[in-house]
Design a protein around this motif. Sequence first.
Motif, short mmCIF file in Angstrom:
data_model
loop_
_atom_site.label_atom_id
_atom_site.label_comp_id
_atom_site.label_asym_id
_atom_site.label_seq_id
_atom_site.Cartn_x
_atom_site.Cartn_y
_atom_site.Cartn_z
N GLY A 229 51.81 -6.65 33.55
CA GLY A 229 53.05 -6.07 34.04
C GLY A 229 52.90 -5.51 35.44
O GLY A 229 53.79 -5.68 36.29
N LEU A 230 51.77 -4.86 35.69
CA LEU A 230 51.51 -4.33 37.04
C LEU A 230 51.32 -5.45 38.06
O LEU A 230 51.76 -5.34 39.21
CB LEU A 230 50.28 -3.42 37.01
CG LEU A 230 50.43 -2.11 36.21
CD1 LEU A 230 49.11 -1.36 36.15
CD2 LEU A 230 51.51 -1.23 36.83
N GLY A 237 56.88 -7.82 45.71
CA GLY A 237 57.12 -7.39 47.09
C GLY A 237 58.48 -6.76 47.27
O GLY A 237 59.04 -6.16 46.36
N LEU A 238 59.04 -6.91 48.45
CA LEU A 238 60.30 -6.26 48.80
C LEU A 238 61.51 -6.99 48.21
O LEU A 238 62.42 -6.37 47.67
CB LEU A 238 60.44 -6.17 50.32
CG LEU A 238 61.58 -5.30 50.85
CD1 LEU A 238 61.44 -3.86 50.34
CD2 LEU A 238 61.62 -5.33 52.38
N GLU A 267 59.30 -8.58 39.83
CA GLU A 267 58.66 -9.79 40.34
C GLU A 267 59.68 -10.76 40.92
O GLU A 267 59.45 -11.35 41.99
CB GLU A 267 57.88 -10.48 39.23
CG GLU A 267 57.10 -11.71 39.72
CD GLU A 267 56.37 -12.42 38.60
OE1 GLU A 267 55.61 -13.36 38.91
OE2 GLU A 267 56.56 -12.05 37.43
N GLU A 268 60.81 -10.93 40.24
CA GLU A 268 61.80 -11.93 40.69
C GLU A 268 62.77 -11.39 41.74
O GLU A 268 63.18 -12.12 42.64
CB GLU A 268 62.58 -12.45 39.49
CG GLU A 268 61.73 -13.25 38.52
CD GLU A 268 62.53 -13.99 37.48
OE1 GLU A 268 61.96 -14.87 36.81
OE2 GLU A 268 63.74 -13.72 37.35
N ALA A 274 65.16 -4.19 41.95
CA ALA A 274 64.84 -3.13 40.99
C ALA A 274 65.53 -1.83 41.38
O ALA A 274 66.04 -1.10 40.52
CB ALA A 274 63.33 -2.93 40.92
N GLY A 275 65.58 -1.55 42.68
CA GLY A 275 66.24 -0.34 43.17
C GLY A 275 67.73 -0.34 42.88
O GLY A 275 68.30 0.69 42.54
N ILE A 276 68.36 -1.52 43.00
CA ILE A 276 69.80 -1.62 42.70
C ILE A 276 70.06 -1.32 41.22
O ILE A 276 71.02 -0.63 40.88
CB ILE A 276 70.33 -3.02 43.08
CG1 ILE A 276 70.34 -3.18 44.60
CG2 ILE A 276 71.73 -3.26 42.50
CD1 ILE A 276 70.67 -4.58 45.08
N ILE A 277 69.20 -1.84 40.35
CA ILE A 277 69.37 -1.59 38.92
C ILE A 277 69.17 -0.11 38.60
O ILE A 277 69.93 0.48 37.82
CB ILE A 277 68.41 -2.48 38.11
CG1 ILE A 277 68.86 -3.93 38.20
CG2 ILE A 277 68.33 -2.03 36.65
CD1 ILE A 277 67.93 -4.93 37.59
#
Length: 361
Positions: A229-230, A237-238, A267-268, A274-277
């Motif tokens: 997972g890590l 990345g960004l 990852e995708e 991830a920040g938006i979620i």
Amino acid sequence: MERSSGKRRYDETLLAVVIILIAIGLVMLYSTSSYNGEVKFHDPFYYLKKQGFATFVGFLGMVIVSRVDYHRWAVLAIPGYLTAIALSVAVMFFGDEYNGSKRWLSLGPVSFQPSEFAKVAVILFLAWSVTKYAKKMDKFRTLVLAMLPVLPIAALVGASNLSTAIIILGIAVVLIFVASPKYSQFIWMGSAAVAFMAVFLAMESYRLERIAIWRNPEQYEKGYQTLQGLYAIGSGGLFGRGLGNSVQKLGFLPEAQNDMIFSIICEELGLVGAGIIILLFFLLIWRFFVIATKAPDLLGALIASGAMAHMMIQVILNIAVVTNSIPNTGITLPFISYGGTSVLFLLLEMGLVLSVSGLIE
């Protein structure tokens, strides 16, 4: 929120965020689970179809619940509480065991997790019972009496699912905190909670083992999922590899569609996605807070506060586990992780909060 012509006007922002999270969840679930579905069931849509059906039923339930005055649901507080206890006991004796834990009950072809029902039952029961004690909430004895009924459910659920027991206790503490005019009393409640946690950690050896795995995942075979997972998070990345382009979901990260789906999102879709979620979850929790502060009465405020506590604690725990900030607890990411029972009862809970928002003047 104003009502016109006698019609209810629900919190549109809350409803919109819920729909967006559901849509993102279904897209990410298919992206994450299609490989596993093809390998295990020869159907890349296997997990999506099951989740889609549960979401459809839950959405219908949310609409129905939201259209009923939430005061009418209060009559189900005691029956719901007793049902949650009965189902939790049934899991101990008749539950299906997966990965060493009994968390599921099967009724013919349908299996579900009673612990998900217990969360909603506790919110409704505590909102009802604390309202009854409202004028005496400044006394420590009243706080204890309000908390006592939650302990049997937390104990029964915690026997096989410590993380859900933590969420249930967290919901209870937040609801009692909201209704109590004195804050110093919560020092004693916090101490009791720590003792309760220590007992449950010591009851099962695998829980202590999880702490050791958390500290040094590379030294244990069971730390494999955490490490993968890590790796997924780090490789995103960004901006990520792109939707559908995860490498870790191709058998490297076991059961990626469940608790660890946030790592595939990273990852995708990268840090930005991830920040938006996370921002969407923050917006959802904020709307719960707004509805709680504007609710017509204490019962409505407590229902919204319970949903806020539930969402906040569960999201924080899931992301903390995925990033290895805390030991693995087996908690799903609301609306996004695979789990029909979870999404069904989450949507019913959203219906209760929408019902409260519909009566705000």
